[in-house]
Design a protein around this motif. Structure first.
Motif, PDB file in Angstrom:
ATOM      1  N   VAL A   1      39.526  28.385  26.733  1.00  0.00           N
ATOM      2  CA  VAL A   1      39.095  29.431  27.660  1.00  0.00           C
ATOM      3  C   VAL A   1      39.568  29.179  29.086  1.00  0.00           C
ATOM      4  O   VAL A   1      39.735  30.100  29.868  1.00  0.00           O
ATOM      5  CB  VAL A   1      37.558  29.596  27.599  1.00  0.00           C
ATOM      6  CG1 VAL A   1      36.862  28.359  28.115  1.00  0.00           C
ATOM      7  CG2 VAL A   1      37.102  30.831  28.357  1.00  0.00           C
ATOM      8  N   GLY A   2      39.810  27.913  29.463  1.00  0.00           N
ATOM      9  CA  GLY A   2      40.332  27.624  30.790  1.00  0.00           C
ATOM     10  C   GLY A   2      39.266  27.418  31.851  1.00  0.00           C
ATOM     11  O   GLY A   2      39.445  27.826  32.991  1.00  0.00           O
ATOM     12  N   ARG A   3      38.162  26.761  31.493  1.00  0.00           N
ATOM     13  CA  ARG A   3      37.093  26.488  32.448  1.00  0.00           C
ATOM     14  C   ARG A   3      36.763  24.997  32.433  1.00  0.00           C
ATOM     15  O   ARG A   3      36.685  24.381  31.363  1.00  0.00           O
ATOM     16  CB  ARG A   3      35.835  27.295  32.109  1.00  0.00           C
ATOM     17  CG  ARG A   3      36.030  28.793  32.290  1.00  0.00           C
ATOM     18  CD  ARG A   3      34.803  29.561  31.864  1.00  0.00           C
ATOM     19  NE  ARG A   3      34.990  31.006  32.032  1.00  0.00           N
ATOM     20  CZ  ARG A   3      34.179  31.922  31.530  1.00  0.00           C
ATOM     21  NH1 ARG A   3      33.136  31.545  30.820  1.00  0.00           N
ATOM     22  NH2 ARG A   3      34.415  33.206  31.722  1.00  0.00           N
ATOM     23  N   PRO A   4      36.527  24.402  33.597  1.00  0.00           N
ATOM     24  CA  PRO A   4      36.192  22.973  33.634  1.00  0.00           C
ATOM     25  C   PRO A   4      34.979  22.624  32.786  1.00  0.00           C
ATOM     26  O   PRO A   4      34.944  21.581  32.126  1.00  0.00           O
ATOM     27  CB  PRO A   4      35.928  22.721  35.125  1.00  0.00           C
ATOM     28  CG  PRO A   4      36.695  23.791  35.832  1.00  0.00           C
ATOM     29  CD  PRO A   4      36.641  24.987  34.945  1.00  0.00           C
ATOM     30  N   GLN A   5      33.959  23.515  32.786  1.00  0.00           N
ATOM     31  CA  GLN A   5      32.765  23.247  31.991  1.00  0.00           C
ATOM     32  C   GLN A   5      33.086  23.201  30.499  1.00  0.00           C
ATOM     33  O   GLN A   5      32.496  22.421  29.740  1.00  0.00           O
ATOM     34  CB  GLN A   5      31.703  24.318  32.256  1.00  0.00           C
ATOM     35  CG  GLN A   5      31.263  24.428  33.708  1.00  0.00           C
ATOM     36  CD  GLN A   5      32.088  25.454  34.485  1.00  0.00           C
ATOM     37  OE1 GLN A   5      33.276  25.649  34.217  1.00  0.00           O
ATOM     38  NE2 GLN A   5      31.440  26.105  35.451  1.00  0.00           N
ATOM     39  N   SER A   6      34.021  24.057  30.078  1.00  0.00           N
ATOM     40  CA  SER A   6      34.415  24.070  28.674  1.00  0.00           C
ATOM     41  C   SER A   6      35.164  22.797  28.305  1.00  0.00           C
ATOM     42  O   SER A   6      34.984  22.247  27.214  1.00  0.00           O
ATOM     43  CB  SER A   6      35.292  25.293  28.382  1.00  0.00           C
ATOM     44  OG  SER A   6      34.606  26.488  28.677  1.00  0.00           O
ATOM     45  N   ALA A   7      36.001  22.325  29.220  1.00  0.00           N
ATOM     46  CA  ALA A   7      36.713  21.072  28.979  1.00  0.00           C
ATOM     47  C   ALA A   7      35.741  19.904  28.891  1.00  0.00           C
ATOM     48  O   ALA A   7      35.879  19.017  28.034  1.00  0.00           O
ATOM     49  CB  ALA A   7      37.733  20.834  30.090  1.00  0.00           C
ATOM     50  N   ALA A   8      34.733  19.907  29.760  1.00  0.00           N
ATOM     51  CA  ALA A   8      33.736  18.840  29.727  1.00  0.00           C
ATOM     52  C   ALA A   8      32.967  18.858  28.409  1.00  0.00           C
ATOM     53  O   ALA A   8      32.666  17.800  27.826  1.00  0.00           O
ATOM     54  CB  ALA A   8      32.778  18.986  30.906  1.00  0.00           C
ATOM     55  N   LEU A   9      32.657  20.067  27.904  1.00  0.00           N
ATOM     56  CA  LEU A   9      31.961  20.182  26.620  1.00  0.00           C
ATOM     57  C   LEU A   9      32.842  19.674  25.487  1.00  0.00           C
ATOM     58  O   LEU A   9      32.362  19.012  24.560  1.00  0.00           O
ATOM     59  CB  LEU A   9      31.550  21.638  26.366  1.00  0.00           C
ATOM     60  CG  LEU A   9      30.891  21.946  25.020  1.00  0.00           C
ATOM     61  CD1 LEU A   9      29.641  21.084  24.812  1.00  0.00           C
ATOM     62  CD2 LEU A   9      30.544  23.433  24.927  1.00  0.00           C
ATOM     63  N   ALA A  10      34.143  19.977  25.552  1.00  0.00           N
ATOM     64  CA  ALA A  10      35.058  19.486  24.523  1.00  0.00           C
ATOM     65  C   ALA A  10      35.047  17.959  24.473  1.00  0.00           C
ATOM     66  O   ALA A  10      34.926  17.355  23.395  1.00  0.00           O
ATOM     67  CB  ALA A  10      36.469  20.002  24.790  1.00  0.00           C
ATOM     68  N   VAL A  11      35.140  17.317  25.629  1.00  0.00           N
ATOM     69  CA  VAL A  11      35.145  15.858  25.676  1.00  0.00           C
ATOM     70  C   VAL A  11      33.805  15.306  25.187  1.00  0.00           C
ATOM     71  O   VAL A  11      33.745  14.331  24.417  1.00  0.00           O
ATOM     72  CB  VAL A  11      35.449  15.363  27.104  1.00  0.00           C
ATOM     73  CG1 VAL A  11      35.226  13.859  27.215  1.00  0.00           C
ATOM     74  CG2 VAL A  11      36.880  15.717  27.491  1.00  0.00           C
ATOM     75  N   ALA A  12      32.706  15.937  25.606  1.00  0.00           N
ATOM     76  CA  ALA A  12      31.378  15.451  25.234  1.00  0.00           C
ATOM     77  C   ALA A  12      31.086  15.607  23.748  1.00  0.00           C
ATOM     78  O   ALA A  12      30.181  14.941  23.214  1.00  0.00           O
ATOM     79  CB  ALA A  12      30.307  16.202  26.034  1.00  0.00           C
ATOM     80  N   SER A  13      31.839  16.470  23.042  1.00  0.00           N
ATOM     81  CA  SER A  13      31.604  16.733  21.622  1.00  0.00           C
ATOM     82  C   SER A  13      32.359  15.784  20.702  1.00  0.00           C
ATOM     83  O   SER A  13      32.198  15.849  19.478  1.00  0.00           O
ATOM     84  CB  SER A  13      32.002  18.177  21.286  1.00  0.00           C
ATOM     85  OG  SER A  13      31.289  19.103  22.072  1.00  0.00           O
ATOM     86  N   LEU A  14      33.182  14.902  21.273  1.00  0.00           N
ATOM     87  CA  LEU A  14      34.057  14.059  20.456  1.00  0.00           C
ATOM     88  C   LEU A  14      33.317  12.880  19.829  1.00  0.00           C
ATOM     89  O   LEU A  14      32.413  12.290  20.428  1.00  0.00           O
ATOM     90  CB  LEU A  14      35.194  13.500  21.305  1.00  0.00           C
ATOM     91  CG  LEU A  14      36.246  14.486  21.830  1.00  0.00           C
ATOM     92  CD1 LEU A  14      37.232  13.750  22.725  1.00  0.00           C
ATOM     93  CD2 LEU A  14      36.970  15.172  20.676  1.00  0.00           C
ATOM     94  N   ARG A  15      33.752  12.510  18.666  1.00  0.00           N
ATOM     95  CA  ARG A  15      33.350  11.253  18.059  1.00  0.00           C
ATOM     96  C   ARG A  15      34.235  10.144  18.613  1.00  0.00           C
ATOM     97  O   ARG A  15      35.253  10.416  19.269  1.00  0.00           O
ATOM     98  CB  ARG A  15      33.500  11.316  16.543  1.00  0.00           C
ATOM     99  CG  ARG A  15      34.944  11.442  16.075  1.00  0.00           C
ATOM    100  CD  ARG A  15      35.073  11.546  14.568  1.00  0.00           C
ATOM    101  NE  ARG A  15      34.519  10.362  13.924  1.00  0.00           N
ATOM    102  CZ  ARG A  15      34.345  10.241  12.607  1.00  0.00           C
ATOM    103  NH1 ARG A  15      34.687  11.246  11.799  1.00  0.00           N
ATOM    104  NH2 ARG A  15      33.846   9.146  12.086  1.00  0.00           N
ATOM    105  N   ASN A  16      33.900   8.892  18.351  1.00  0.00           N
ATOM    106  CA  ASN A  16      34.768   7.799  18.746  1.00  0.00           C
ATOM    107  C   ASN A  16      36.137   7.981  18.093  1.00  0.00           C
ATOM    108  O   ASN A  16      36.238   8.254  16.888  1.00  0.00           O
ATOM    109  CB  ASN A  16      34.178   6.454  18.319  1.00  0.00           C
ATOM    110  CG  ASN A  16      32.925   6.108  19.100  1.00  0.00           C
ATOM    111  OD1 ASN A  16      32.593   6.757  20.091  1.00  0.00           O
ATOM    112  ND2 ASN A  16      32.202   5.084  18.652  1.00  0.00           N
TER     113      ASN A  16
END
Length: 365
Positions: A257-272
């Motif tokens: 989508v191109g939003r910093p908040q969305s990028a932060a959510l993507a990173v926060a959703s990752l497994r190791n």
């Protein structure tokens, strides 16, 4: 020809008559049949990515070849084609190592001393081509390496959205992420690109696909296209919902989508060991990063311009996926509109409640 012109950033597009030049040696003149409205165009219209003006935007298009230049070999008159903004030279380091979307060659770019390709019919003043495509017009004049011939049985309105949204979303899955069947995916943002990403993840055999978006209608579309779970990004615990459901996080989180908040959510959703892939066009001054702990747990962050496509190969394959019933482009297209309604189409995009709007040029007759 008629075209929608951006006179200045922040202003509505203006419909006017233009004259288009005849094809040069490596150029192709295409009669535009359909063109999707892409959020990238909206970034230029709003001025977030300042464009040269006046110019004709539009890049997600399909049409029929009308004329070809003297040295064109890849397409011929009468071919049905899809355009792609990631034109390639075929000679630079990126091209010969299979990273055509990053092409640095100058061969496909307009020489500065070349005569104008688009001029106003009424006074002969120059109108700029955007990304050497300018598809919000009844004709397109492009380099032959900016288009590819496709199966003539493919409906051109569906083919148009393959040119950007589907190429970007599917490319993220097949090319950038190289998803292995069974891996888990979270897609942040369920517009045209995000929905195409979800559909491709289903085709690739993802084990579980999370569709994250604040709008209920888009989450419903995502479930129809293959998502197994829907997450409201407005929820403060959206990342925790994904991590709890997957017992640790997803293998791939894709921001569409191109939003910093969305990028932060993507990173926060990752497994190791997981990978976050950023597809959206963010404001130019924004940064996306990983924490020290993210790095210590093997998490990765990458960009994937246009899905890191190899479009002369990828686009015909995606057409084949549609013809075989694997790729659902009908759900991605929300409406078909004439050129005169282009500004209303972008207003709907800003409201965020629908998927892709596609201009059908024969509706202007």
């Amino acid at each position: 020809m008629r075209a929608a012109i951006l006179e200045q950033a922040g202003a509505p597009l203006v419909i006017d008559h233009l004259t288009v030049a005849k094809p040069g040696p490596r150029e192709v003149l295409i009669r535009t049949v359909a063109c999707g409205l892409c959020h990238s165009d909206l970034h230029f219209i709003d001025g977030a990515y300042p464009p040269p003006t006046p110019c004709v935007l539009g890049h997600e298009a399909a049409g029929i070849v009308e004329q070809v230049g003297s040295d064109v070999h890849s397409v011929k008159v009468g071919d049905h084609v899809v355009t792609c903004l990631s034109a390639f030279c075929g000679h630079c380091e990126y091209c010969v190592t299979g990273r055509m979307a990053l092409c640095s060659g100058a061969e496909t770019r307009r020489p500065r001393d070349q005569a104008p390709r688009l001029t106003r019919t009424r006074d002969g003043s120059t109108v700029m081509q955007m990304l050497n495509l300018s598809a919000f017009a009844e004709m397109m004049l492009v380099h032959e390496h900016a288009c590819v011939a496709i199966n003539r049985d493919m409906p051109l309105d569906r083919a148009a959205v393959i040119g950007c949204a589907v190429t970007t979303g599917a490319g993220a899955i097949f090319n950038a992420c190289k998803l292995t069947p069974g891996e888990t995916v979270a897609v942040i943002g369920c517009g045209g690109v995000g929905l195409a990403t979800i559909n491709a993840a289903k085709i690739a055999g993802a084990g579980r696909i999370f569709a994250a978006d604040p709008i209920a209608e888009k989450r419903a579309l995502a479930l129809k296209l293959g998502a197994t779970d829907a997450i409201d990004t407005g929820a403060p615990d959206a990342a925790e919902q994904i991590k709890t459901a997957t017992k640790g996080g997803v293998d791939h989180a894709i921001e569409a989508v191109g939003r910093p908040q969305s990028a932060a959510l993507a990173v926060a959703s990752l497994r190791n060991g997981g990978t976050a892939t950023i597809l959206g066009m963010m404001p130019l001054n924004e940064r996306v990063g990983l924490s020290a702990m993210d790095l210590l747990t093997g998490k990765k962050l990458q960009g994937a311009v246009m899905g890191m496509n190899r479009f002369p190969v990828d686009l015909p394959r995606l057409v084949d996926f549609y013809m075989r019933g694997l790729l659902d482009l009908d759900t991605i297209i929300a409406e078909r509109i004439p050129l005169d309604q282009i500004n209303a189409g972008f207003d709907k995009m800003k409201a965020g409640h629908s998927a892709r709007s596609v201009i059908m040029f024969e509706q202007n007759q």
